[in-house]
Design an enzyme around this catalytic site. Structure first.
Site, PDB file in Angstrom:
ATOM      1  N   HIS A  33      28.613  79.820  83.912  1.00  0.00           N
ATOM      2  CA  HIS A  33      28.428  78.366  83.905  1.00  0.00           C
ATOM      3  C   HIS A  33      28.731  77.777  82.545  1.00  0.00           C
ATOM      4  CE1 HIS A  33      25.812  74.894  82.947  1.00  0.00           C
ATOM      5  NE2 HIS A  33      26.310  74.437  84.087  1.00  0.00           N
ATOM      6  N   ASN A  80      43.234  91.568 101.975  1.00  0.00           N
ATOM      7  CA  ASN A  80      44.075  92.431 101.139  1.00  0.00           C
ATOM      8  C   ASN A  80      45.124  93.146 101.991  1.00  0.00           C
ATOM      9  OD1 ASN A  80      42.842  91.789  98.754  1.00  0.00           O
ATOM     10  ND2 ASN A  80      41.608  93.661  98.620  1.00  0.00           N
ATOM     11  N   ALA A  81      44.697  93.616 103.184  1.00  0.00           N
ATOM     12  CA  ALA A  81      45.642  94.316 104.055  1.00  0.00           C
ATOM     13  C   ALA A  81      46.773  93.383 104.493  1.00  0.00           C
ATOM     14  CB  ALA A  81      44.905  94.872 105.269  1.00  0.00           C
ATOM     15  N   TYR A 117      49.069  92.577 101.240  1.00  0.00           N
ATOM     16  CA  TYR A 117      49.925  93.626 100.706  1.00  0.00           C
ATOM     17  C   TYR A 117      50.587  94.481 101.791  1.00  0.00           C
ATOM     18  CZ  TYR A 117      47.374  92.487  96.453  1.00  0.00           C
ATOM     19  OH  TYR A 117      46.824  91.811  95.389  1.00  0.00           O
ATOM     20  N   ARG A 174      43.995  94.515  88.771  1.00  0.00           N
ATOM     21  CA  ARG A 174      44.984  94.188  89.790  1.00  0.00           C
ATOM     22  C   ARG A 174      46.169  95.124  89.641  1.00  0.00           C
ATOM     23  NH1 ARG A 174      46.350  87.892  89.620  1.00  0.00           N
ATOM     24  NH2 ARG A 174      48.141  88.831  90.659  1.00  0.00           N
TER      25      ARG A 174
END
Length: 494
Positions: free
Chosen positions: A275, A377-378, A381, A421
């Site tokens: 914050h 994600n599947a 990618y 990543r």
């Protein structure tokens, strides 16, 4: 039996108690058996000598013509009486005569009863060896025992517990008495078996009660630890009972309180930091607006946007972690199916394999987010995602398959690190901020499970593996505590 021994505390406790009972009875028997045998032998000898002495006095006071009848009716199953002109000068010959007398049937008894008595009468001499000489002792006439006349006592070693006695009567003849009776192994009788069985039954009941009293708080502790390991808030364990159990319960309660305080403090700190970063980011964005060089301004704004995205993700993660979701039982197959349907309606290439109804106790919103992260994600990618719920003997697997390039083996663990990543750019169109798998694994582990990644021939298989639990044995969780938002945590416009 071995399985019961390994898995049941009551079975172990009961086995040890019964073994201790059997061992104590065996030791007691070995110690007392010799004394018992001696006592029985002494009692039989005393009765035999007393009966023979009384019979000698009776024969001295009766006419000789009545003696045969008196001797016949005086015989018993294990005792025979007869008279002879001479005393037992030859012990071996006297013993043979004694065996012959003992083998004769009792007079005046007929039928089946006679056969039974005759069988008992010969029991003491069936296994006797007549060639074994007896030991003969002279009984003095000085008042030892009940005799005041010449008498000779014989131990018939050839017969079990065999004894013989010859007493001279007043007319010079000798009264002979023979006794042969094996001391029965009366230790294991129906009465002793009933006594031992009743004792074993009572001890078994006490052992089972004691084992249950010990196992009950241990099961309660195991259930509480399982629930706590899955992220639930469990009620304090009762701090009562013996010192060992009470101290264990106290230690568990203290551990739970410390861990809860630690998690709450860490979550509040992370939320506060995320914050507080908003204010300098807002200031940087305002200053970047006054930069005259448009190329430099664009680079600065992209960098600020990247920092802002990471901060928002961290703040969202902290807020969700701080919010304690109540645990409830849901249909896992329905939860996965509804999520996949929602994503399919948004245009994502997602298919779900229909399965049977699977009830599971979990935090459904958190678990839904973990599954969503894996599915997105599947799709991102691997172009498509196939989702299914698989039952296994000790787990429930939520499997997400794709047809993408997979993950290098060296990076299988690294992809769960926050902000990591595989796609090195920070473009949100080609990849997120790197918290998706971290959040998904944290949620799975809060449920007592984990996430596994496996490369296929083409594509990747991501598995959320949840432990199967017997919900009937679970203790009721405590009400979820209210976790206040960190002070000053409010949304500022950027």
């Amino acid at each position: 039996m071995m399985l019961l021994w390994r898995r049941s505390l009551a079975a172990r406790f009961l086995t040890l108690v019964l073994f201790a009972l059997a061992l104590s009875q065996a030791i007691t028997f070995l110690i007392s058996w010799d004394e018992r045998g001696q006592a029985l032998h002494s009692a039989a000898k005393g009765e035999f000598v007393s009966r023979t002495s009384s019979l000698a006095l009776l024969l001295d006071t009766t006419p000789p013509s009545l003696r045969p009848d008196i001797l016949d009716v005086s015989g018993t199953v294990y005792t025979r009486f007869w008279t002879s002109r001479d005393g037992p000068s030859d012990p071996l010959a006297w013993q043979k005569e004694a065996f012959a007398q003992l083998s004769k049937p009792l007079p005046g008894v007929a039928g089946k009863y006679a056969a039974a008595l005759n069988g008992q009468a010969s029991t003491g001499v069936d296994s006797a060896d007549p060639s074994v000489s007896p030991r003969m002792l002279d009984v003095s006439t000085n008042g030892v025992g009940p005799f005041t006349r010449p008498a000779k006592f014989l131990y018939m070693n050839a017969a079990p517990n065999g004894m013989g006695l010859s007493v001279r009567l007043d007319d010079g003849t000798w009264l002979n008495a023979a006794y042969a009776k094996a001391i029965p192994n009366a230790f294991w009788t129906s009465q002793s078996a009933m006594s031992l069985g009743l004792t074993a039954l009572i001890l078994s009941a006490i052992a089972i009660f004691g084992a249950q009293a010990i196992a009950r708080p241990l099961r309660r502790l195991a259930n509480a630890a399982e629930l706590f390991g899955r992220g639930e808030t469990v009620p304090r364990l009762p701090e009562s009972g013996p010192d060992d159990i009470r101290l264990t319960a106290e230690a568990f309660n203290r551990m739970q309180e410390r861990l809860q305080r630690f998690v709450e403090d860490r979550t509040r700190m992370l939320a506060a930091i995320s914050h507080d970063l908003r204010t300098p980011l807002t200031s940087l964005r305002l200053r970047a607006e006054f930069v005259q060089d448009h190329e430099l301004q664009e680079k600065m704004l992209k960098t600020i946007e990247e920092i802002q995205t990471m901060t928002e993700a961290a703040l969202s993660y902290a807020r969700e972690d701080a919010a304690v979701e109540a645990t409830r039982t849901v249909d896992l197959s329905a939860l996965v199916g509804s999520l996949c349907d929602d994503l399919a309606e948004l245009g994502q290439n997602v298919t779900v394999s229909e399965g049977p109804k699977v009830l599971y106790r979990c935090r459904p919103d958190s678990l839904r987010r973990a599954i969503r992260n894996l599915v997105e994600n599947a799709v991102r990618y691997g172009e498509h995602a196939t989702v299914s719920v698989v039952r296994k003997p000790d787990s429930l697997d939520i499997v997400v398959k794709d047809g993408g390039p997979g993950i290098p083996t060296a990076d299988m663990e690294q992809v769960f690190a926050p902000f990591f990543r595989l796609e090195q750019s920070r473009n949100r169109e080609t990849g997120g901020v790197g918290l998706g798998l971290s959040i998904a694994r944290a949620i799975a582990r809060h449920h007592g499970g984990d996430i596994l990644l496996e490369n296929r021939t083409k594509g990747l298989r991501a598995i959320i593996r949840l432990p199967r639990i017997d919900m009937t044995k679970q203790v009721a969780p405590a009400p979820a505590p209210e976790v206040p938002e960190p002070a000053g945590l409010r949304t500022l416009p950027i």
